[in-house]
Design an enzyme around this catalytic site. Structure first.
Site, short mmCIF file in Angstrom:
data_model
loop_
_atom_site.label_atom_id
_atom_site.label_comp_id
_atom_site.label_asym_id
_atom_site.label_seq_id
_atom_site.Cartn_x
_atom_site.Cartn_y
_atom_site.Cartn_z
N ARG A 41 16.95 -3.36 -9.22
CA ARG A 41 17.72 -4.57 -9.52
C ARG A 41 19.18 -4.25 -9.28
NH1 ARG A 41 20.41 -8.59 -10.97
NH2 ARG A 41 19.70 -10.17 -12.44
N GLU B 196 17.04 -17.78 -9.04
CA GLU B 196 15.67 -17.35 -9.30
C GLU B 196 14.66 -18.11 -8.45
OE1 GLU B 196 14.91 -14.86 -11.16
OE2 GLU B 196 16.80 -14.53 -12.24
N ARG C 191 12.61 -1.77 -14.16
CA ARG C 191 13.17 -1.63 -12.81
C ARG C 191 14.40 -0.72 -12.85
NH1 ARG C 191 14.06 -7.96 -11.68
NH2 ARG C 191 15.20 -7.61 -13.62
#
Length: 247
Positions: free
Chosen positions: A88, A96, A137
């Protein structure tokens, strides 16, 4: 006489073959006019000239990696020594994609396309990790071989917003600079086209418009979506004033 006719037939045959070859291989005037670039269908990143990175902008502790797969405008899978991990991009918030009942945000597809254009699969990168997020992530930053920062480029082209999460603002200065450039040029989320951008929706308001209250809530939210978060404070304040005047 028979030989003469045979010779003429041979010459005629060669001429026909030559003419056919020329017709098949001649340059067509429409080739340039119908190409993607000439027709204006180039990707957003192709339409925006690259901003050279300042010398020494890639940190000395950056390690080598390769782009493996783009997830969306702020998330990318990278490969390090053959091991793939999801990263990320730190201090970047792109629109999104659709997820369950949550609708897709304006320009989410275009944001992903910018990242794909910048770093298609196999692109050499230099990356710096900054731990993990709550989804497991890797949080980090990535730079291209020419020194440009991936996250800052997505913002510079108008398809993402600066973001600070949990007080971590390592690259916020770079992101703010990129946002200022995008805002000045009215790119992407800062523009009045397409119709889904916040500036476009505000511009379309009529006096006593029933959609004004919804827009006002979005613009004044403390946790705004990327389309609002991308706006500069001054632009956001101006849009709020317009909505209130028409609501």
């Amino acid at each position: 006489m028979g030989r003469g006719r045979a010779w003429l037939s041979l010459v005629a045959g060669v001429a026909v073959i030559a003419l056919a070859w020329w017709l098949l291989n001649r340059p067509l005037e429409s080739d340039t006019a119908t190409s993607p670039v000439a027709s204006g269908s180039a990707s957003p990143s192709a339409q925006t000239s690259a901003t050279p990175a300042p010398p020494g902008s890639v940190p000395a502790n950056a390690i080598a990696a390769q782009a493996h797969w783009t997830i969306d405008g702020d998330t990318i899978d990278i490969s390090i020594d053959g091991v793939v991990e999801r990263m990320r991009l730190l201090n970047v918030n792109a629109p999104e994609k659709r997820s369950g009942a949550r609708p897709a945000e304006c320009l989410n597809f275009e944001a992903s396309g910018v990242l794909i254009d910048l770093a298609p699969k196999g692109t050499s990168l230099r990356i710096v990790r900054h731990g993990k997020d709550r989804f497991g992530r890797t949080l980090g930053a990535a730079w291209l071989a020419d020194g440009r920062m991936l996250g800052a480029e997505v913002i510079r082209q108008g398809y993402a917003a600066p973001l600070t999460v949990g007080g971590v603002a390592t690259y916020r200065v770079e992101m703010e600079s990129a946002r200022a450039e995008a805002a000045t040029a009215k790119r992407g989320l800062h523009a009045v086209t397409p119709a889904c951008t916040v500036p476009a929706r505000v511009a379309a308001l009529k006096p006593q418009d029933p959609s004004a209250p919804t827009l006002l809530v979005e613009l004044q939210s403390r946790a705004p979506h990327a389309g609002v978060a991308a706006l500069t404070d001054a632009h956001r304040a101006s849009l709020i004033a317009t909505v209130k005047a028409r609501g």
